[in-house]
Design a protein around this motif. Sequence first.
Motif, short mmCIF file in Angstrom:
data_model
loop_
_atom_site.label_atom_id
_atom_site.label_comp_id
_atom_site.label_asym_id
_atom_site.label_seq_id
_atom_site.Cartn_x
_atom_site.Cartn_y
_atom_site.Cartn_z
N ILE A 193 0.86 -1.18 0.00
CA ILE A 193 0.00 0.00 0.00
C ILE A 193 0.90 1.24 0.00
CG2 ILE A 193 -1.93 -1.13 1.16
CD1 ILE A 193 -1.08 0.31 3.73
N SER A 194 0.33 2.34 -0.39
CA SER A 194 1.03 3.63 -0.36
C SER A 194 0.33 4.53 0.63
CB SER A 194 1.04 4.29 -1.73
OG SER A 194 1.76 3.51 -2.65
N LEU A 195 1.11 5.15 1.49
CA LEU A 195 0.59 6.10 2.47
C LEU A 195 1.17 7.47 2.15
CD1 LEU A 195 1.46 4.15 5.74
CD2 LEU A 195 -0.69 4.06 4.47
N PHE A 196 0.41 8.50 2.43
CA PHE A 196 0.93 9.85 2.37
C PHE A 196 0.81 10.44 3.76
CE2 PHE A 196 0.00 8.87 -1.96
CZ PHE A 196 1.07 9.43 -2.64
N LEU A 197 1.91 10.99 4.24
CA LEU A 197 1.94 11.54 5.59
C LEU A 197 1.59 13.03 5.56
CD1 LEU A 197 5.23 9.85 6.85
CD2 LEU A 197 2.88 8.96 6.87
N LYS A 198 1.30 13.60 6.73
CA LYS A 198 0.96 15.02 6.81
C LYS A 198 2.08 15.89 6.26
CE LYS A 198 -2.07 14.85 10.83
NZ LYS A 198 -2.24 15.29 12.22
N SER A 199 3.30 15.42 6.37
CA SER A 199 4.46 16.18 5.86
C SER A 199 4.56 16.11 4.34
CB SER A 199 5.74 15.64 6.48
OG SER A 199 5.95 14.29 6.09
N GLY A 200 3.73 15.28 3.70
CA GLY A 200 3.76 15.12 2.25
C GLY A 200 4.63 13.97 1.79
N VAL A 201 5.30 13.31 2.72
CA VAL A 201 6.21 12.21 2.38
C VAL A 201 5.39 10.97 2.02
CG1 VAL A 201 7.99 10.66 3.28
CG2 VAL A 201 8.02 13.08 3.87
N VAL A 241 1.97 -4.24 4.77
CA VAL A 241 1.58 -4.17 6.18
C VAL A 241 2.02 -5.46 6.88
CG1 VAL A 241 -0.34 -3.99 7.80
CG2 VAL A 241 -0.39 -2.69 5.66
N ILE A 242 2.79 -5.31 7.95
CA ILE A 242 3.21 -6.45 8.77
C ILE A 242 2.31 -6.58 9.99
CG2 ILE A 242 5.08 -7.39 10.18
CD1 ILE A 242 7.02 -5.88 8.41
N ALA A 243 1.95 -5.43 10.57
CA ALA A 243 1.10 -5.42 11.77
C ALA A 243 0.49 -4.04 11.94
CB ALA A 243 1.92 -5.78 13.00
N GLU A 290 6.73 -3.32 5.93
CA GLU A 290 7.99 -3.82 5.42
C GLU A 290 8.29 -3.07 4.14
OE1 GLU A 290 9.97 -7.87 3.60
OE2 GLU A 290 8.18 -8.03 4.82
N GLN A 291 9.47 -2.44 4.12
CA GLN A 291 9.82 -1.60 2.99
C GLN A 291 11.26 -1.91 2.58
OE1 GLN A 291 10.60 2.60 3.81
NE2 GLN A 291 8.98 3.07 2.35
N GLU A 292 11.43 -2.60 1.46
CA GLU A 292 12.76 -2.94 0.94
C GLU A 292 13.65 -3.57 2.02
OE1 GLU A 292 14.46 0.41 -1.02
OE2 GLU A 292 12.75 0.66 -2.33
N VAL A 313 9.35 -0.25 8.88
CA VAL A 313 9.07 1.16 9.13
C VAL A 313 7.80 1.24 9.96
CG1 VAL A 313 8.51 3.37 8.06
CG2 VAL A 313 10.08 1.81 6.92
N MET A 314 7.87 1.94 11.10
CA MET A 314 6.69 2.14 11.93
C MET A 314 6.16 3.55 11.68
SD MET A 314 6.04 1.74 16.01
CE MET A 314 6.87 3.22 16.48
N VAL A 315 4.87 3.64 11.41
CA VAL A 315 4.23 4.92 11.13
C VAL A 315 3.11 5.11 12.14
CG1 VAL A 315 2.91 6.23 9.43
CG2 VAL A 315 4.71 4.69 8.66
N TYR A 316 3.06 6.28 12.75
CA TYR A 316 1.96 6.60 13.65
C TYR A 316 0.74 6.96 12.81
CZ TYR A 316 5.16 6.51 17.54
OH TYR A 316 6.07 6.10 18.48
N LYS A 317 -0.39 6.36 13.13
CA LYS A 317 -1.60 6.55 12.31
C LYS A 317 -2.04 8.01 12.26
CE LYS A 317 -3.63 1.96 12.63
NZ LYS A 317 -4.79 1.21 13.16
N HIS A 318 -1.80 8.77 13.33
CA HIS A 318 -2.24 10.17 13.31
C HIS A 318 -1.47 11.02 12.30
CE1 HIS A 318 1.10 10.56 16.25
NE2 HIS A 318 1.24 11.74 15.68
#
Length: 69
Positions: free
Chosen positions: A19-27, A33-35, A44-46, A50-55
């Motif tokens: 999946i692709s996510l876009f963060l508030k910072s635009g990144v 998805v692992i969990a 899991e990325q390459e 990577v852990m991303v906070y949902k907010h």
Amino acid sequence: MAVIQDEVFQQALESGRPISLFLKSGVPVRGKVIAHDPFTLLLEQEQRNVMVYKHSITSVLGARKPKKK
């Protein structure tokens, strides 16, 4: 009551599709998805995790609609 985001992330986890996510910072962040829990998403990325906070997520692409029950 199930939360839509949990259904979307669980389906992405079960399918193994990236999946692709876009963060508030635009990144943009892309990975499998692992969990997930109520506050974070682990991707899991390459061959790294990577852990991303949902907010911090603004958009999710590549996920399918949850099935209606």
